[in-house]
Design an enzyme around this catalytic site. Structure first.
Site, short mmCIF file in Angstrom:
data_model
loop_
_atom_site.label_atom_id
_atom_site.label_comp_id
_atom_site.label_asym_id
_atom_site.label_seq_id
_atom_site.Cartn_x
_atom_site.Cartn_y
_atom_site.Cartn_z
N ASP A 1 -10.50 4.13 -1.64
CA ASP A 1 -11.02 2.84 -0.63
C ASP A 1 -12.48 2.94 -0.88
O ASP A 1 -13.56 3.83 -1.09
CB ASP A 1 -10.80 3.42 0.74
CG ASP A 1 -9.52 3.12 0.92
OD1 ASP A 1 -8.56 2.95 0.21
OD2 ASP A 1 -8.99 3.06 2.33
N ASP B 1 0.82 -1.26 -0.13
CA ASP B 1 0.00 0.00 -0.03
C ASP B 1 0.94 1.22 0.00
O ASP B 1 1.63 1.34 1.02
CB ASP B 1 -0.98 -0.11 1.34
CG ASP B 1 -2.01 1.08 1.18
OD1 ASP B 1 -2.06 1.67 0.27
OD2 ASP B 1 -3.02 0.51 2.04
C1 GLA Z 1 -5.58 2.21 2.75
C2 GLA Z 1 -5.95 1.11 1.83
C3 GLA Z 1 -7.12 0.20 2.59
C4 GLA Z 1 -6.55 -0.47 3.87
C5 GLA Z 1 -5.83 0.66 4.81
C6 GLA Z 1 -5.15 0.06 6.08
O1 GLA Z 1 -6.41 3.04 2.84
O2 GLA Z 1 -6.66 1.51 0.76
O3 GLA Z 1 -7.45 -0.98 1.86
O4 GLA Z 1 -5.56 -1.28 3.61
O5 GLA Z 1 -5.00 1.57 4.10
O6 GLA Z 1 -4.64 1.24 6.62
#
Ligand code: GLA
Length: 373
Positions: free
Chosen positions: A194, A123
């Site tokens: 997200d 990520d």
């Molecule tokens: C980001 C990702 C999510 C999750 C969070 C965790 O927002 O896109 O899917 O993994 O981080 O902190």
């Protein structure tokens, strides 16, 4: 070869977020088996952010108190016939502010392999300020190059372990990730920001998948984010539509609900074998929107053996938004009556030219046509 069909499993983030513990992961693995989800194809049990502790003087990352023994946890998940996934990122910190892999890529990849990890979600988050904005201030092109290099570095580190590990890129679709991710070993890549358990967000994500179908195929998939089926206050219709459309998109199916507390009607959605078969179809061709009429959208997906999936989605808010809606088979390249199966009622259905279809707000008709004419 991993991810020959879109990965299926469960991920801790959407329900547990930062609260997830070793105990939750074990309980979820148990539930995946006892509810029949494993038999339905859900194999990966993925720990998302907040498992990380501190690095020691040798740079080795330890788990935090919520995860006392990752190797033992991986062994437990494997003993159930499941696979286990973990989470990190290319920056100094994860999105949740825990240590990430910058400068420790090979070391971390080796540690994952030693633990028996089968899947890594990587990520971007703090890599943006830590490296991109610091090393190339104001230069978007140079920043994107740094980002791609960071993903390539982890892709190579995973490869060097010799263990098959699914590589999931999470950088929200920046810089047309679908164009470059497969070459550096990416098996899936997020295409958007997200998801959250609201129809508007789910529909917004769906709408952003236009034009991406050609980038998906066995081993490399567009990822419109993990499932929210069973979360928040999504209605049954919304849960059904979300799941159906993710199957049309050949999306990874990573459930994100509270498995020990799963309601029977949610289990019935997540384990519908006919809908899963659309998602997991061997041809690996992502579906596309054929046309829309008012707030009703008609999507099709070509399946192995000449079969076809047709989804009629009432995306809008009005109870019967386009009333009455008449199906235009010709716009789908179909001529004459098409015999198929309604995948939510399980009953035979014949689609005919201009047939009226009534669908409640946010609900869907999903049909599999065996051999279209
Ligand atoms: C980001 C990702 C999510 C999750 C969070 C965790 O927002 O896109 O899917 O993994 O981080 O902190």
């Amino acid at each position: 070869m991993v991810a020959q069909t879109p990965p299926m499993g469960w991920n801790s983030w959407n329900f547990f977020a930062g609260r997830v513990t070793d105990k939750d992961i074990r309980a979820s693995a148990d539930q995946i088996v006892s509810t029949g989800m494993k038999d339905a194809g859900y194999i990966y049990v993925n720990i998302d952010d907040t498992w990380e502790g501190k690095r020691d003087e040798n740079g080795l990352l330890h788990t935090n108190e919520k995860f006392p023994d990752m190797k033992a946890l991986a062994d437990y998940v494997h003993s159930k016939g499941l696979k286990i996934g973990i989470y990190s990122g290319p920056g100094n910190k994860t999105c949740g502010g825990y240590p990430a892999s910058l400068g420790h890529e090979e070391q971390d990849a080796k540690m994952y392999a030693d633990w028996g990890i089968d899947y890594l979600k990587y990520d971007l988050c703090s890599f943006i300020p830590d490296v991109m904005q610091k090393q190339a201030p104001g230069d978007k092109v140079a920043q994107m190059k740094l980002m791609i290099a960071a993903y390539e570095k982890m892709g190579n580190a995973l490869k060097a372990t010799g263990r098959p590990i699914v590589f999931s890129l999470c950088q929200y679709g920046w810089d047309a990730v679908w164009e470059w991710a497969p070459a550096l070993g990416g098996n899936l890549w997020r295409t958007t920001g997200d998801i959250d358990p609201h129809w508007d967000r789910i529909y917004a994500i769906l709408s952003q998948q236009d034009g991406l179908a050609k980038y998906a195929g066995p081993g490399h998939w567009n990822d419109p984010d993990m499932l929210e089926v069973g979360n928040g206050r999504l209605s049954l219709a919304e849960n059904r539509s979300h799941f159906s459309m993710w199957a049309m998109l050949a999306a990874p199916l990573l459930a994100g609900n509270d498995l020990p507390d799963m309601k029977p009607e949610i289990k019935a959605i997540l384990t519908n074998p006919d809908v899963i078969a659309i998602d997991q179809d061997k041809l690996g061709k992502q579906g596309t929107r054929a046309y829309s009429d008012g707030e009703v959208e008609v999507w099709t997906r070509n399946l192995a053996g000449g079969a076809l999936a047709v989804a009629v989605l009432a995306a809008g808010d009005s109870r019967y938004s386009t009333h009455p809606f008449h199906l235009d088979l010709a716009k789908l390249g179909l001529h004459g009556p098409q015999e198929g199966k309604d995948l939510w009622t399980g009953k035979p259905i014949t689609l005919t030219e201009h047939m009226p279809i009534e669908i409640g707000s946010h609900d869907i008709l999903l049909v599999r046509i065996g051999a279209p004419k």
